[in-house]
Design a protein around this motif. Sequence first.
Motif, short mmCIF file in Angstrom:
data_model
loop_
_atom_site.label_atom_id
_atom_site.label_comp_id
_atom_site.label_asym_id
_atom_site.label_seq_id
_atom_site.Cartn_x
_atom_site.Cartn_y
_atom_site.Cartn_z
N VAL A 144 0.81 -1.23 0.00
CA VAL A 144 0.00 0.00 0.00
C VAL A 144 0.83 1.27 0.00
CG1 VAL A 144 -1.82 -1.22 1.25
CG2 VAL A 144 -0.19 0.18 2.53
N ARG A 145 2.12 1.15 0.28
CA ARG A 145 2.94 2.35 0.51
C ARG A 145 2.92 3.31 -0.68
NH1 ARG A 145 4.88 6.21 1.98
NH2 ARG A 145 6.52 6.62 3.52
N PHE A 146 2.89 2.78 -1.90
CA PHE A 146 2.98 3.63 -3.08
C PHE A 146 1.71 4.45 -3.31
CE2 PHE A 146 0.69 -0.01 -4.57
CZ PHE A 146 -0.14 0.46 -5.58
N ALA A 147 0.59 4.05 -2.70
CA ALA A 147 -0.69 4.72 -2.96
C ALA A 147 -1.02 5.79 -1.93
CB ALA A 147 -1.81 3.69 -3.00
N VAL A 148 -0.13 6.04 -0.96
CA VAL A 148 -0.38 7.07 0.04
C VAL A 148 -0.30 8.45 -0.60
CG1 VAL A 148 0.44 8.09 2.20
CG2 VAL A 148 0.48 5.61 1.90
N ALA A 149 -1.20 9.34 -0.25
CA ALA A 149 -1.23 10.68 -0.85
C ALA A 149 0.00 11.49 -0.42
CB ALA A 149 -2.50 11.42 -0.45
N ASP A 150 0.46 12.33 -1.31
CA ASP A 150 1.60 13.20 -1.05
C ASP A 150 1.20 14.28 -0.04
OD1 ASP A 150 3.76 14.86 -1.06
OD2 ASP A 150 3.70 15.32 -3.19
N ARG A 189 -5.32 6.15 -7.27
CA ARG A 189 -5.11 4.71 -7.12
C ARG A 189 -5.43 4.33 -5.69
NH1 ARG A 189 1.08 5.53 -7.67
NH2 ARG A 189 1.36 7.37 -6.38
N LEU A 190 -5.76 3.09 -5.49
CA LEU A 190 -6.14 2.59 -4.17
C LEU A 190 -5.49 1.23 -4.00
CD1 LEU A 190 -9.64 2.71 -2.56
CD2 LEU A 190 -8.37 0.57 -2.55
N ALA A 191 -4.87 1.01 -2.84
CA ALA A 191 -4.15 -0.24 -2.61
C ALA A 191 -4.55 -0.86 -1.28
CB ALA A 191 -2.64 0.01 -2.63
N ILE A 192 -4.54 -2.19 -1.25
CA ILE A 192 -4.92 -2.95 -0.06
C ILE A 192 -3.84 -3.99 0.21
CG2 ILE A 192 -6.58 -4.58 0.92
CD1 ILE A 192 -8.75 -3.21 -0.67
N GLY A 193 -3.44 -4.11 1.46
CA GLY A 193 -2.56 -5.18 1.90
C GLY A 193 -3.18 -5.88 3.08
N VAL A 194 -2.93 -7.18 3.20
CA VAL A 194 -3.54 -7.98 4.27
C VAL A 194 -2.45 -8.75 5.01
CG1 VAL A 194 -5.19 -9.81 4.82
CG2 VAL A 194 -5.70 -8.20 2.97
N ALA A 195 -2.54 -8.74 6.34
CA ALA A 195 -1.64 -9.53 7.18
C ALA A 195 -2.49 -10.43 8.07
CB ALA A 195 -0.75 -8.62 8.04
N PRO A 196 -2.31 -11.74 8.00
CA PRO A 196 -3.09 -12.64 8.87
C PRO A 196 -2.77 -12.39 10.34
CG PRO A 196 -1.99 -13.84 7.10
CD PRO A 196 -1.41 -12.47 7.10
#
Length: 376
Positions: A144-150, A189-196
């Motif tokens: 998700v790091r690349f999709a964070v707003a400036d 853009r919108l990004a999602i990451g998942v950690a169990p």
Amino acid sequence: MSTCEHDDEPFLTIGEVARDSGLSASALRFYDRQGVLVPAEVDPSSGYRRYTGAQVRSARLVAGLRRVGMPLGEVALVLEQDARGQVSGAAAVVAAHERRLEEGLADARWEIRRTLALLTGESVPGVVRVAVMAPALARAVRCVRFAVADPEGAPVVGAPGGADHVVLTGVLLEMGSSGLRLVATDRHRLAIGVAPVVEPSLAPQDPTGRVVPTAWLDAVVAASARDDIIEIVLHEASVEAFAGGARLQSACVPGTFPDYRPIVDPYLWSKPEATIDAGSAGATLHAGHHVDADGLAALVGAHSGRAVLGLRVQDGSVVLAQDSAAADVHVDPGFLHEALVAVDGPPALVLDGPVRPLAIRGADGGFSVLMPVAQP
């Protein structure tokens, strides 16, 4: 008072310093042995310690700092800075100790609340906790790091849900029994990451979320070793993590995060297709078609300097459109390249027509969507 003099200033006995400072004579002897508060003179024959009047002030500082638990090394540093007239330096050491005391008190209160909850069988009100493995959290952050707003971008006016630009500079953490979900968007853009989660029983049944500073997430990942279990605790307006033996705390980012689910749910739950009919390559794409995009990252990276990139489906694969009019969808090549390299494993593209978001799915659960751009 002793009649002995030093530079025309009368000496004080250890008893007099003890009386005026609040330290006992035995404590003064201890601080002498430790090199923290050394008397001005020691009688070679009797061993009596003698102090100057200025050392009474130092003894009072020692007494006060030791009462609040400051380590001896830092007490000595305060006395050294004070003797040099560097008041700001001495005050900084004291202020740092005060912050540690406050953090320790917060830890103690949390442990007491958790202990009472265990004794009574109740949940800790207003607090949500999950535990994840460090590598899983690191992968989710990378997704998700690349999709964070400036942070330097202009504020968004009239954004849906009342969100402003500040909230988009953070990452939404959603805790639930299915795992820890990270969401970031800059509205392009919108990004999602998942950690169990390591202990599913501790996670809430209903997803609970807070927006946290990106720098805090980066610090948590940096402080963690590969085999660490990271405990993340959400409070009403703050978040903390216990990682690598450190406790990292931060205020949450204020604001309401945009409702992202209507955008991503059709892609998250659509069933992958094994192949795409080659006959549809030049036609409108059907919803939910999944295309293997392995190797596309290098190809797109070579064209990342272009303003717009056209993609088309050909024989079940995604290729660059040589003719812009023949492209099935147009995207920002820089955005697409970042999304492709952020996911682990061979990515798959989910295509749903030229004016619908382009979705990228990774083998590890990483997921992002890109808004298409106008045809040049």
